[in-house]
Design a protein around this motif. Structure first.
Motif, PDB file in Angstrom:
ATOM      1  N   PHE A 152       0.747  -1.323  -0.136  1.00 38.66           N
ATOM      2  CA  PHE A 152       0.221  -0.143  -0.183  1.00 38.66           C
ATOM      3  C   PHE A 152       1.079   1.257  -0.069  1.00 38.66           C
ATOM      4  O   PHE A 152       0.719   2.283  -0.809  1.00 38.66           O
ATOM      5  CB  PHE A 152      -0.948  -0.139   1.201  1.00 38.66           C
ATOM      6  CG  PHE A 152      -1.695   1.106   1.431  1.00 38.66           C
ATOM      7  CD1 PHE A 152      -2.884   1.162   0.828  1.00 38.66           C
ATOM      8  CD2 PHE A 152      -1.432   2.189   1.995  1.00 38.66           C
ATOM      9  CE1 PHE A 152      -3.829   2.409   0.959  1.00 38.66           C
ATOM     10  CE2 PHE A 152      -2.225   3.361   2.325  1.00 38.66           C
ATOM     11  CZ  PHE A 152      -3.469   3.391   1.619  1.00 38.66           C
ATOM     12  N   CYS A 153       1.737   1.189   1.005  1.00 40.07           N
ATOM     13  CA  CYS A 153       2.677   2.373   1.203  1.00 40.07           C
ATOM     14  C   CYS A 153       3.446   2.777  -0.272  1.00 40.07           C
ATOM     15  O   CYS A 153       3.813   3.906  -0.726  1.00 40.07           O
ATOM     16  CB  CYS A 153       3.611   2.435   2.231  1.00 40.07           C
ATOM     17  SG  CYS A 153       2.748   2.389   3.659  1.00 40.07           S
ATOM     18  N   VAL A 154       3.973   1.459  -1.129  1.00 37.88           N
ATOM     19  CA  VAL A 154       4.680   1.730  -2.165  1.00 37.88           C
ATOM     20  C   VAL A 154       3.884   2.544  -2.983  1.00 37.88           C
ATOM     21  O   VAL A 154       4.262   3.347  -3.969  1.00 37.88           O
ATOM     22  CB  VAL A 154       5.111   0.415  -2.734  1.00 37.88           C
ATOM     23  CG1 VAL A 154       5.749   0.357  -4.301  1.00 37.88           C
ATOM     24  CG2 VAL A 154       6.224  -0.247  -1.873  1.00 37.88           C
ATOM     25  N   GLU A 155       2.676   2.067  -3.203  1.00 32.20           N
ATOM     26  CA  GLU A 155       1.699   2.434  -4.219  1.00 32.20           C
ATOM     27  C   GLU A 155       1.276   3.945  -3.785  1.00 32.20           C
ATOM     28  O   GLU A 155       0.961   4.755  -4.692  1.00 32.20           O
ATOM     29  CB  GLU A 155       0.294   1.737  -4.284  1.00 32.20           C
ATOM     30  CG  GLU A 155       0.423   0.776  -5.366  1.00 32.20           C
ATOM     31  CD  GLU A 155      -0.540  -0.014  -5.779  1.00 32.20           C
ATOM     32  OE1 GLU A 155      -1.649   0.633  -5.798  1.00 32.20           O
ATOM     33  OE2 GLU A 155      -0.750  -1.366  -5.821  1.00 32.20           O
ATOM     34  N   GLU A 156       1.233   4.474  -2.413  1.00 31.41           N
ATOM     35  CA  GLU A 156       0.689   5.535  -2.273  1.00 31.41           C
ATOM     36  C   GLU A 156       1.769   6.629  -1.924  1.00 31.41           C
ATOM     37  O   GLU A 156       1.724   7.683  -1.922  1.00 31.41           O
ATOM     38  CB  GLU A 156       0.095   5.323  -0.863  1.00 31.41           C
ATOM     39  CG  GLU A 156      -1.404   4.580  -1.304  1.00 31.41           C
ATOM     40  CD  GLU A 156      -2.267   5.338  -2.411  1.00 31.41           C
ATOM     41  OE1 GLU A 156      -2.174   6.723  -2.599  1.00 31.41           O
ATOM     42  OE2 GLU A 156      -2.989   4.741  -3.008  1.00 31.41           O
ATOM     43  N   SER A 157       3.180   6.270  -2.116  1.00 34.07           N
ATOM     44  CA  SER A 157       4.211   7.139  -1.724  1.00 34.07           C
ATOM     45  C   SER A 157       4.139   7.965  -3.063  1.00 34.07           C
ATOM     46  O   SER A 157       3.970   7.831  -3.984  1.00 34.07           O
ATOM     47  CB  SER A 157       5.481   6.256  -1.833  1.00 34.07           C
ATOM     48  OG  SER A 157       6.606   7.244  -2.003  1.00 34.07           O
ATOM     49  N   CYS A 158       4.325   9.556  -2.646  1.00 34.66           N
ATOM     50  CA  CYS A 158       4.332  10.465  -3.527  1.00 34.66           C
ATOM     51  C   CYS A 158       5.606  10.466  -4.511  1.00 34.66           C
ATOM     52  O   CYS A 158       5.423  10.980  -5.596  1.00 34.66           O
ATOM     53  CB  CYS A 158       3.884  12.009  -2.944  1.00 34.66           C
ATOM     54  SG  CYS A 158       5.347  12.579  -2.241  1.00 34.66           S
ATOM     55  N   GLY A 159       6.643  10.174  -3.918  1.00 32.12           N
ATOM     56  CA  GLY A 159       7.955  10.062  -4.556  1.00 32.12           C
ATOM     57  C   GLY A 159       8.899  11.266  -4.614  1.00 32.12           C
ATOM     58  O   GLY A 159       9.916  11.412  -5.226  1.00 32.12           O
ATOM     59  N   LYS A 160       8.427  11.815  -3.651  1.00 31.47           N
ATOM     60  CA  LYS A 160       9.422  13.103  -3.454  1.00 31.47           C
ATOM     61  C   LYS A 160      10.629  12.961  -2.910  1.00 31.47           C
ATOM     62  O   LYS A 160      11.638  13.548  -3.217  1.00 31.47           O
ATOM     63  CB  LYS A 160       8.658  14.247  -2.719  1.00 31.47           C
ATOM     64  CG  LYS A 160       9.097  15.561  -2.506  1.00 31.47           C
ATOM     65  CD  LYS A 160       8.350  16.914  -1.909  1.00 31.47           C
ATOM     66  CE  LYS A 160       9.129  18.116  -1.680  1.00 31.47           C
ATOM     67  NZ  LYS A 160       7.963  19.163  -1.428  1.00 31.47           N
ATOM     68  N   CYS A 161      10.519  12.155  -1.723  1.00 29.17           N
ATOM     69  CA  CYS A 161      11.942  11.839  -0.908  1.00 29.17           C
ATOM     70  C   CYS A 161      12.146  10.429  -1.159  1.00 29.17           C
ATOM     71  O   CYS A 161      11.460   9.703  -1.296  1.00 29.17           O
ATOM     72  CB  CYS A 161      11.564  12.168   0.617  1.00 29.17           C
ATOM     73  SG  CYS A 161      10.700  11.020   1.566  1.00 29.17           S
ATOM     74  N   THR A 162      13.706  10.571  -1.298  1.00 32.15           N
ATOM     75  CA  THR A 162      14.178   9.083  -1.551  1.00 32.15           C
ATOM     76  C   THR A 162      13.858   7.925  -0.745  1.00 32.15           C
ATOM     77  O   THR A 162      13.549   6.809  -1.226  1.00 32.15           O
ATOM     78  CB  THR A 162      15.687   9.334  -1.817  1.00 32.15           C
ATOM     79  OG1 THR A 162      16.159  10.621  -2.370  1.00 32.15           O
ATOM     80  CG2 THR A 162      16.245   8.196  -2.464  1.00 32.15           C
ATOM     81  N   CYS A 195      11.326   7.137   1.185  1.00 31.31           N
ATOM     82  CA  CYS A 195      10.176   6.653   1.037  1.00 31.31           C
ATOM     83  C   CYS A 195       9.866   5.978  -0.223  1.00 31.31           C
ATOM     84  O   CYS A 195       9.271   4.829  -0.546  1.00 31.31           O
ATOM     85  CB  CYS A 195       9.049   7.837   1.419  1.00 31.31           C
ATOM     86  SG  CYS A 195       7.180   7.373   1.041  1.00 31.31           S
ATOM     87  N   ARG A 196      10.252   6.742  -1.306  1.00 30.21           N
ATOM     88  CA  ARG A 196      10.077   6.421  -2.752  1.00 30.21           C
ATOM     89  C   ARG A 196      10.823   5.110  -2.933  1.00 30.21           C
ATOM     90  O   ARG A 196       9.947   3.991  -3.403  1.00 30.21           O
ATOM     91  CB  ARG A 196      10.651   7.166  -3.705  1.00 30.21           C
ATOM     92  CG  ARG A 196      10.261   7.126  -5.118  1.00 30.21           C
ATOM     93  CD  ARG A 196      10.891   8.292  -5.973  1.00 30.21           C
ATOM     94  NE  ARG A 196      12.362   8.048  -6.086  1.00 30.21           N
ATOM     95  CZ  ARG A 196      13.083   9.493  -5.855  1.00 30.21           C
ATOM     96  NH1 ARG A 196      12.582  10.488  -5.529  1.00 30.21           N
ATOM     97  NH2 ARG A 196      14.432   9.131  -5.810  1.00 30.21           N
ATOM     98  N   VAL A 197      12.187   4.889  -2.525  1.00 32.04           N
ATOM     99  CA  VAL A 197      12.756   3.702  -2.996  1.00 32.04           C
ATOM    100  C   VAL A 197      12.652   2.550  -1.867  1.00 32.04           C
ATOM    101  O   VAL A 197      12.836   1.570  -1.610  1.00 32.04           O
ATOM    102  CB  VAL A 197      14.246   3.910  -3.260  1.00 32.04           C
ATOM    103  CG1 VAL A 197      14.932   2.684  -3.963  1.00 32.04           C
ATOM    104  CG2 VAL A 197      14.419   5.180  -4.018  1.00 32.04           C
ATOM    105  N   GLY A 198      12.797   3.458  -0.358  1.00 29.94           N
ATOM    106  CA  GLY A 198      12.790   2.513   0.687  1.00 29.94           C
ATOM    107  C   GLY A 198      11.759   1.467   0.989  1.00 29.94           C
ATOM    108  O   GLY A 198      11.971   0.437   1.380  1.00 29.94           O
ATOM    109  N   THR A 199      10.527   2.109   0.611  1.00 34.59           N
ATOM    110  CA  THR A 199       9.412   1.324   0.881  1.00 34.59           C
ATOM    111  C   THR A 199       9.400  -0.004   0.009  1.00 34.59           C
ATOM    112  O   THR A 199       8.972  -1.126   0.096  1.00 34.59           O
ATOM    113  CB  THR A 199       8.047   2.072   0.514  1.00 34.59           C
ATOM    114  OG1 THR A 199       8.223   2.705  -0.638  1.00 34.59           O
ATOM    115  CG2 THR A 199       7.839   3.102   1.683  1.00 34.59           C
ATOM    116  N   LYS A 200       9.972   0.591  -1.114  1.00 36.33           N
ATOM    117  CA  LYS A 200       9.987  -0.862  -2.176  1.00 36.33           C
ATOM    118  C   LYS A 200      10.855  -1.845  -1.858  1.00 36.33           C
ATOM    119  O   LYS A 200      10.755  -2.957  -1.905  1.00 36.33           O
ATOM    120  CB  LYS A 200      10.498  -0.147  -3.627  1.00 36.33           C
ATOM    121  CG  LYS A 200      10.634  -1.173  -4.609  1.00 36.33           C
ATOM    122  CD  LYS A 200       9.402  -1.839  -5.101  1.00 36.33           C
ATOM    123  CE  LYS A 200       9.555  -2.866  -6.204  1.00 36.33           C
ATOM    124  NZ  LYS A 200       8.346  -3.482  -6.608  1.00 36.33           N
TER     125      LYS A 200
END
Lengths: 649, 241, 210
Positions: A566-576, A578-583
């Protein structure tokens, strides 16, 4: 609308209710609608129209909570008109004739709270039930239902509710009201469909936010006025100064119900203190500062905003939706009081587009309130102006984060920005902005009406008042409940929720609170009192109030994976992070889930989770790791069991 | 605003004077204290997205990006310690794992900010698996090229195009891992009618994602030191109007 | 100083912008973005209500999607020209929000909720069952444009999990075979309105397809 007019309309509404021989309320919130309550309502209305001599009053009403048993319908029999000597008194105090639905009214509970040694009510008052609550009705049941009413002896026993002893006239109950004898359920044709009013699901509740939902027709302003609606707003406008209101809210101990738990009074006073600001129309970047014509109604000048956050994105949470669908005016009233207190004249409600019914009812409610002078210019004859607009979300979980929400209202990508500056000082288009959650606003009118002390007497030391929870998952009674803070999880899950549903029978293993930002609390810890601090100490959060109950078929690694996806899909992608770490965390969880994990993967998993917590830009990223960390904490064995043995290598 | 109050704070134990509208990064640089950065570029609005410039501030629950955090009287800032170094390294690893960064064949090899940062932070291998995306390469522009596989989403190109050039050809589409830089309506760059072809985006790109055509591996050197001057000139023009 | 921008460079109301990005654009629903097109009026109204400021962009996009069912390049160009917004910015906003679609959806939609409560009650298996029977993957629209199979992150009907929304009507406690039967029925009476038995309110606001 003046206070006198308001009282008059309320009294008329109450009288009309009392004139009916029987009142029938059908839930028209989404929960029941999705199992066909609109057809039931239509069928009952048809029956009533066919039998005008029965003098039935059929209403669509708000959510009654027990969504899993919908459609819910209550029936109340009024005493014959001759006995309604109370009609006169109803003029004076618009309080009468709530159907005695089997819930504990706040008054009773407050009484219990004060005289019982325990700091919260453990049982509801022994009130005679004057209304019958039916569950799972179908349109085919309508004739039978009406027939039982025709057959029922019109013998209102004066078994009367015990007087709601408090001096406050705001009691939901008219103490003089008599109740109809419930027909003996044995030979009742719909006996199978009568809800036991004594079930803990109802008895344990203490309603402030959900108060009178069963009595309020969400689409009619009069109905809300009859439930003391807008009394608080007019009281504030005519008798209180903004600092007094803020002080009242501060003393009540109300905290943000969106999950953060920030003291509401403190937030209000920050916004009140901030100086109004001329909106930066084009927002920021060089060259785009274009000022437009039009918008005559909104002169450009310094302003503040009030925003209601109704972007209820947590999967498994539907409190806000229910509140908006059942009593939209209660939220509007809270917003107007807030606006008056902080000095704002414009408000937005940011609602998920996925909630069409809530949007529709809000829109209707705003129209009604504007027409009656309860919103708009010179509210209630005062010189206070407050205009509200709806803004639709568009399917981005991150927009529940306040700075992302602001970006979205400003028409931009819903990406959060670093705080400080906080929206209270630098919010929408640079103006001081008060952002509160739906449930927070819904508490406001009650606090004004009944006083900060009453509110503070509910709940625990640090978490005052009540909280609405959405029970879902593997539990017998799913739906909405409102309970005083500090109640234990076991009371909520096992008693009110009724334990595991009959069909499955698996033992309850854990409860997940706070959605993708929260954690899983194992059954062994169910003695935990539910309040902000206790849940946080267990690695979860109160969140907006979703509670998903899981039984022993739930694999916790898979649950963690679900939330991380869920978080991977909902991450906005602005900060590294969250964007990559969740994945990367998701990849690890998948690897472990497939049985290919190594012990070193667990270490790396924890390291990445801590990185997310520490270095992400906004709340989404910072809390994204919570489901993983909490399952690692309480169900580590399940992770370890899935690890591939070293010997295989 | 510009004559803001003077504040004293401590950075790495050293007393520093600052104006309140400055950022911690600016104050640190004025005082010769180095804080690594990536998405930040002098002359552009800071966004605080890459999280490389995180510093610890006494009393804050978590590290804060120096590029967007303003000093407060008595603030105690730590710009370097093992924990910060570990976090920066891990963030950089995540960034490297996200794209395809193969220095040997890259036009900016040897002149790449990402590469330099990796050297500085001691990232010589990846602990996390590389995601090996296959993103589109846009070679439709006559003079420049865009290889999204080397993009770290610092949004410098978006900002320079919107803030300095005023064309706003670039923006970011999608979200999360699917986010990518696009021109106009996700058209080929060469067909984007708003592009003025000024090439600033290419010069500010910290990696080889945006490059000049005709350069082979290691030949591309970026020039963006003139940016603060452009910003200042623009501000002066506006004030003069 | 006005922005050197961009957006105004192309005439807004032409169809020349029909790039390969817009498949399945049948003549009947090809948008025209001027006063001659009745469907554009609500969009114009949405922009006007917000003083043509950039802040009204998302409202305007909602209006476009309500009118046309999706948001195509020509609409975005028209919005950009009217509100003086760069095209890339509009495109960035449209693609950020999952609610907006760049392509037309099927005549019917079937949305399977994958929220937590639904997941715990087997929504993934439900989705598989529907996906298998309808022979399409989540997110796809059938070749004949009849049905779109979509997923949602939570429709807020957690009390009745698992939930499926067919043409805006929420079906609680959904079950694979029953849903498939229902979808087959949709197929049968193609031109009829989907059952008026509405669990949704009167479509006055007509908002938001889930």
């Amino acid at each position: 609308m003046t206070p006198e007019e308001l009282q008059r309309i309320a009294a008329e509404e109450l009288q009309a209710r009392q004139h009916a021989r029987h009142r029938i309320g059908v839930c028209t919130a989404s929960g029941c609608l999705s199992c066909g309550s609109r057809e039931v309502l239509t069928a009952i209305k048809q029956e009533a129209a066919d039998k005008p001599e029965m003098n039935l009053r059929v209403e669509g009403v708000g959510c009654m909570g027990l969504c899993s048993r919908g459609p819910l319908v209550w029936v109340q029999t009024n005493p014959p008109p001759t006995e309604t000597s109370t009609a006169a008194s109803a003029d004076a105090s618009p309080t009468a004739s709530a159907p005695n639905l089997p819930d504990a009214s706040p008054d009773d509970s407050a009484d219990i709270t004060t005289d019982a040694s325990s700091d919260r009510p453990t049982g509801a008052s022994a009130r005679a039930e004057s209304a019958l609550l039916y569950k799972q009705l179908t349109p085919d049941d309508a004739p039978t239902l009406i027939a039982t009413l025709a057959a029922a002896p019109a013998s209102p026993t004066a078994a009367a509710a015990p007087p709601a002893t408090t001096a406050e006239q705001t009691s939901a109950q008219d103490s003089t009201q008599t109740s109809a004898q419930a027909p003996a359920t044995g030979d009742h044709p719909l006996a199978q469909k009568i809800c036991d009013p004594a079930m803990p699901f109802f008895k344990r509740q203490v309603k402030v936010v959900l108060d009178q939902f069963e009595n309020i027709d969400p689409e009619r302003l009069e109905s809300y006025l009859a439930a003391d609606g807008y009394l608080a707003l007019l009281d504030c406008l005519h008798h209180r100064r903004p600092p007094e209101i803020i002080d009242e809210i501060t003393r009540s101990g109300l905290r943000g119900r969106g999950g953060g738990g920030y003291p509401t009074g403190l937030k209000w006073s920050t916004v009140a203190k901030a100086s109004a600001f001329v909106p930066q129309a084009g927002q920021g970047h060089a060259g785009s500062g274009r000022q437009s014509a039009g918008e005559a109604e909104r002169p450009d000048g310094p302003r503040k905003y009030v925003i209601c956050n109704a972007d209820e994105g947590d999967p498994g949470a539907f409190m806000d939706r229910s509140v908006l669908e059942s009593a939209p005016h209660r939220v509007l009233e809270g917003m107007a009081i807030a606006a008056y207190a902080v000095g704002a004249d414009f408000g937005y409600i940011y609602v998920r587009a996925e909630y069409p019914l809530a949007v529709e009812r809000l829109r209707k409610a705003i129209g009604q309130a504007e027409k009656q002078g309860l919103l708009g210019r010179n509210i209630g004859g005062s010189d206070f102006n407050f205009q509200v607009e709806i803004r639709l979300g568009a399917g981005a979980f991150v927009c529940g984060e306040e700075t992302a929400l602001l970006a979205s209202i400003e028409g931009r990508r819903g990406q959060p920005r670093p705080r400080p500056p906080y929206p209270a000082e630098h919010g929408l288009w640079g103006c001081p902005t008060l952002i509160n959650n739906v449930e927070t606003f819904a508490n406001v009118a009650a606090i004004i009406n009944r006083g900060a002390d009453w509110f503070a007497s509910l709940g625990t030391d640090k978490s005052k008042g009540t909280k609405v929870f959405a029970l879902a998952g593997k539990v017998a009674n799913t739906g909405l409940i409102e309970v005083p803070m500090g109640i234990s999880l076991t009371e909520i899950v096992n008693e009110m929720g009724g334990g595991t549903p009959d069909e499955a029978g698996g033992a309850i293993k854990a409860v997940q609170t706070g959605g993708p930002s929260g954690g899983c609390i194992p059954a062994a810890h169910f003695n935990l009192p539910v309040d902000y601090e206790s849940l946080q100490a267990e690695g979860s959060i109160m969140g907006s109030g979703g509670m998903i109950i899981m039984d022993d078929t739930a694999a916790m690694v898979d649950v963690a994976r679900f939330f991380m996806e869920f978080c991977v899909e909902e991450s906005c992608g602005k900060c590294t992070p969250c964007r990559v770490g969740t994945k990367q965390v998701l990849l690890l969880l998948e690897k472990i889930g497939r049985g290919e994990g190594r012990p070193a993967d667990l270490t790396q998993l924890e390291e990445l989770c801590h990185l997310l917590q520490q270095t992400s830009l906004c709340g989404l990223g910072q809390s994204a790791a919570n489901p993983v960390l909490s399952t690692l904490r309480f169900f580590r064995r399940e992770y370890v069991e899935l690890l591939a043995g070293e010997e295989e290598a | 605003m510009s004559g803001g109050r003077v504040i004293t704070l401590q950075i790495d134990g050293r007393d520093c004077g600052a104006r309140e509208e400055q950022t911690i990064l600016e104050v640190a640089r004025e005082n010769g204290i180095y804080i690594p950065t990536l998405c930040h570029l002098n002359g552009l609005h800071p966004v605080g997205g890459c999280r490389i410039c995180l510093v610890e501030i006494a009393g804050a629950p978590r590290p804060l990006p120096a590029c967007v955090t303003h000093p407060v009287e008595g603030m105690q800032v730590t710009t370097d310690n093992p924990e910060l170094r570990r976090q920066r390294r891990l963030i950089l690893e995540l960034m490297l794992a996200e794209g395809n960064h193969i220095c040997a064949v890259c036009v900016v090899n040897g002149h790449c900010e990402l590469q330099e940062l990796a050297l500085q932070l001691g990232v010589d291998h990846l602990e996390v698996p590389a995601l090996y995306p296959s993103r589109e390469v846009d070679a439709s522009h006559p003079r420049f090229g865009l290889d999204r596989n080397r993009c770290v989403l610092c949004t410098r190109c978006v900002r320079v195009c919107g803030e300095i050039e005023g064309a706003h050809t670039w923006d970011v589409m999608g979200r999360g891992l699917q986010a990518m830089v696009i021109s106009d309506l996700n058209q080929p760059w060469g067909e984007a009618e708003s592009c003025t072809g000024c090439g600033k985006c290419v010069q500010v790109c910290p990696t080889g994602a945006l490059f000049e055509k005709g350069k082979s591996a290691g030949e591309m050197v970026k020039r963006h030191l003139h940016l603060p001057l452009l910003t200042a000139m623009r501000r002066e023009e506006e004030a003069g109007e | 100083m006005p922005p050197a921008a961009s957006a105004s460079s192309g005439p807004a109301d032409t169809d020349q912008a029909a790039t390969p990005n817009i498949p399945q654009c049948t003549p009947s629903n090809t948008p025209k973005h001027d006063a001659s097109d009745k469907r554009w009026r609500p969009v114009e109204a949405a922009m006007r209500r917000n003083g043509y400021r950039p802040g009204g962009l998302i409202e305007a996009l909602h209006a476009v999607q309500r009118s046309y069912g999706y948001i195509d390049d020509a609409s975005m160009r028209a919005l950009g020209a009217t509100m003086q917004l760069p095209l890339s910015k509009i495109y960035g906003v449209v693609t950020f929000y999952h609610f907006f679609h760049l392509k037309p959806k099927g005549r019917h939609t079937c949305v399977v909720c994958l929220g937590t409560a639904c997941y715990i009650k087997g929504a993934d298996r439900l989705l598989q069952a529907i996906s298998r029977e309808q022979q399409m993957q989540p997110g796809e629209t059938s070749a004949d444009g009849r049905l779109s199979l979509l997923t949602a992150r939570c429709v807020g009907s957690c009390g009745q999990a698992p939930a499926v929304v067919i043409d805006d009507l929420v079906q609680g406690q959904a079950e694979g075979s029953a849903i498939n039967r229902q979808l087959a029925r949709l197929n049968g009476r193609e031109e009829e309105r989907p059952a008026a038995t509405a669990t949704k309110g009167p479509p006055a606001a007509g908002e938001a397809r889930t």
